[in-house]
Design a protein around this motif. Sequence first.
Motif, mmCIF file in Angstrom:
data_model
loop_
_atom_site.group_PDB
_atom_site.id
_atom_site.type_symbol
_atom_site.label_atom_id
_atom_site.label_comp_id
_atom_site.label_asym_id
_atom_site.label_seq_id
_atom_site.Cartn_x
_atom_site.Cartn_y
_atom_site.Cartn_z
ATOM 1 N N VAL A 36 0.818 -1.202 -0.033
ATOM 2 C CA VAL A 36 0.046 0.122 -0.053
ATOM 3 C C VAL A 36 0.901 1.326 -0.041
ATOM 4 C CG1 VAL A 36 -1.628 1.270 1.380
ATOM 5 C CG2 VAL A 36 -1.889 -1.167 1.216
ATOM 6 N N TYR A 37 1.978 1.237 0.853
ATOM 7 C CA TYR A 37 2.830 2.452 0.841
ATOM 8 C C TYR A 37 3.522 2.613 -0.486
ATOM 9 C CZ TYR A 37 6.337 5.643 2.620
ATOM 10 O OH TYR A 37 6.907 6.827 2.717
ATOM 11 N N ALA A 514 13.872 -14.858 8.346
ATOM 12 C CA ALA A 514 14.203 -14.438 7.060
ATOM 13 C C ALA A 514 13.191 -13.831 6.303
ATOM 14 C CB ALA A 514 14.685 -15.542 6.187
ATOM 15 N N TRP A 515 12.270 -13.886 6.661
ATOM 16 C CA TRP A 515 10.872 -13.250 6.152
ATOM 17 C C TRP A 515 10.716 -11.778 6.490
ATOM 18 C CZ3 TRP A 515 8.296 -14.596 1.951
ATOM 19 C CH2 TRP A 515 8.408 -15.898 1.581
ATOM 20 N N LEU A 516 11.014 -11.442 7.920
ATOM 21 C CA LEU A 516 10.851 -9.880 8.457
ATOM 22 C C LEU A 516 11.832 -9.139 7.582
ATOM 23 C CD1 LEU A 516 10.833 -10.495 12.032
ATOM 24 C CD2 LEU A 516 9.064 -9.944 10.608
ATOM 25 N N LEU A 521 12.263 -4.178 5.282
ATOM 26 C CA LEU A 521 13.527 -3.367 4.620
ATOM 27 C C LEU A 521 12.998 -2.664 3.558
ATOM 28 C CD1 LEU A 521 16.406 -5.525 5.341
ATOM 29 C CD2 LEU A 521 15.835 -3.744 6.757
ATOM 30 N N PRO A 522 12.395 -2.969 2.747
ATOM 31 C CA PRO A 522 11.952 -2.002 1.626
ATOM 32 C C PRO A 522 11.082 -0.873 2.237
ATOM 33 C CG PRO A 522 11.469 -4.379 0.948
ATOM 34 C CD PRO A 522 11.895 -4.333 2.372
ATOM 35 N N PHE A 524 11.044 0.432 4.981
ATOM 36 C CA PHE A 524 11.763 1.525 5.948
ATOM 37 C C PHE A 524 12.924 2.099 4.971
ATOM 38 C CE2 PHE A 524 11.069 -1.605 9.549
ATOM 39 C CZ PHE A 524 10.303 -0.494 10.201
ATOM 40 N N PHE A 525 13.410 1.567 4.064
ATOM 41 C CA PHE A 525 13.958 2.285 2.957
ATOM 42 C C PHE A 525 13.657 3.339 2.366
ATOM 43 C CE2 PHE A 525 15.439 2.651 -1.540
ATOM 44 C CZ PHE A 525 16.877 2.896 -1.103
ATOM 45 N N LEU A 526 12.205 3.005 1.799
ATOM 46 C CA LEU A 526 11.647 4.184 1.105
ATOM 47 C C LEU A 526 11.057 5.122 2.182
ATOM 48 C CD1 LEU A 526 9.365 2.098 -1.118
ATOM 49 C CD2 LEU A 526 11.337 3.152 -1.834
ATOM 50 N N TYR A 527 10.748 4.754 3.237
ATOM 51 C CA TYR A 527 10.240 5.685 4.285
ATOM 52 C C TYR A 527 11.386 6.898 4.601
ATOM 53 C CZ TYR A 527 7.351 7.350 8.128
ATOM 54 O OH TYR A 527 6.329 7.928 9.095
#
Length: 671
Positions: A36-37, A514-516, A521-522, A524-527
């Motif tokens: 959504v983000y 491994a799923w977290l 991460l994508p 947090f990176f875009l945020y």
Amino acid sequence: MLVATFHAVGSGAVREAIEGAVFAALVSFMLYGNVVYQTARLGYIARRRGHRAATRAELDELYERPPGPMMALIPSYREEPGVIRQALLAAALQEYPDKRVVLLIDDPPTSLDGDAQHLLSAARALPGDIERLLADPARRARAAAARFEARNRPRPGWARQWWLQAERKKLAQEHRQAARWLGELAASEPVRDHNDALFVEHVLRGAARDHDEQADALGRVQRLDDGRLRLGYRRLLARFDVEVTAFERKAYVNLSHEPNKAMNLNTYISLLGGSWQRVGRADGWHLEAAPCHRAHLVVPDAAYVVTLGADSVLSPPYALRLVHVLTRPGNERVAVIQTPYSAVPGATSALERVAGATTDIQYIVHQGFTRHGATFWVGANALIRRAALDDLVSEDVERGFPVRRYIQDRTVIEDTESSVDLIERGWTLVNYPERLSYSATPPDFGALLIQRRRWANGGLIILPKLLRYLARRRHRPRGREGFMRIHYLTSISGANLGLLLLLSYPFLTPEPAAWLPVAALPYFFLYARDLHHTGYRHGDIIRVYALNLLLIPVNLAGVAKSVHQAASRQKIPFGRTPKVHGRTRTPWPYLLAELALMGYWSMGCMWDVVGGRWAHAVFQAVNVALLSYAVGRFIGWRPFVADLLPRTGRSETTGVEALRPSTSSEPVVAA
């Protein structure tokens, strides 16, 4: 502990199946939010690239074909005079040819508290102060326009051209004079903090720059006629010619006294276009319909209604640009247009700056929602088509008296539920892709708690109504709209419950751990990238996460209130965000909840170390450290202890500014 609880459910395959299902649900919701983000921010980028602001010539068409009167309504409850004054002036200085500004005072008119009476007296006096302040430039503009019309008579061709050039200079001088007046007002304004600085720069100096630009443009005009000159005087008068008044619904027994902003707005909207008489009865004053010649209160009608929070300000072109969009062909069914408010830049406190960062990220998200037909009305500001409000009206009875509801007050997020009501009736909502409104961020955790708890309350109650709408809407595709709207209503409950579960139970064995990163991460990176794009630091992503940890008990309390309301069918009281100088005390149960989380996660970390669950131990240790940082940074350990101990904690939400108050206790009825 949750670990023991899960172990008690069963052993072996059964327990693993339950753990796997719960973990999969949590990661799925995180991935849902991630998608959504990303979808919303791509929509924001597309809208930003495709946006073309209306030219000055296009805006001037609203003077040739007036779209109808506009009324700005500013609900107020025990606000400081300086806060109200800025909102009133920002609304009054809008460039719009036919406007009124009404302060809707919701303070109890018979309060015996001295500070409350001082605030009420100051609020009653402010509309008159604003009108008197703008009276001189309005008279000057009106007189200048009248002199122009008196001089405008037939002349020979060469004399006509000479006269037009002379009139151009006179008009330019009038605009320069208006700019100087606004500049002097800006120079006289006290600048105590970043909110004052933004008001002076964006509202007062922004309006002054506009008049200077108009004067410069007059010097570049190639073709000049009396129509263009007349337009210049209309624009000058449109800035200052405004009626500013106030209204107190609680002064009348037969009007709604429901303690929320929605009914404050609904009460005055129900009076539009009518004439009303004050009638004294045994139980107090009543406001009843009456012929104009006997009326104490005549409320003009309006084609557009602007709702503005008392702690919000509008940039000078807000009304003209948004009404221009509504008048364009194809936009006849747009009910609400707004610019999702931005945080006031320049905050000095860490809490205000980081909380403001989350607001500015929401601006991006809401712009993306419009790209995908999923706009929600967010109530700090909005320009609403009156016809859409009439389409929402419902009749009800309160304390034996009839009342009208336009904006829903079933939940404390009345704007969100009204969004669903509007789309159910075939209306649409739009976010204008420019930053034209700003709203103050709560300066301390006690005030932020009240705001964010209110935001978290109501989404789950509204969700069934949205699902019914999506199920009935078979005549056109609804996938993206439903995908984004459902997440908007469930994100606070789902994200906070999910994070609490992840931190409280050791799901993080090597395989599921491994799923977290895939889920988080994508996002947090875009945020972090978007934070940098909006003027913050990349590292603020850590502070935002820490603040979200601190808000877990607050958000879950709001969600719990929603569940309680759904079960009991009793309205939750509207919690107004304090907007006064001084610190707002944090209720001790929330502080105990923060201590409980830190203690529980610390014990869980040690338990994980003993059990060899290293991934979850590290995860909990990092979050304990960040929550401790958030308490120290965003609350402060000394205020934390002071609010936790009843003998030393005290409310510090007073701090009334001195202002010449009205001594009258009569209810305000002028309109």
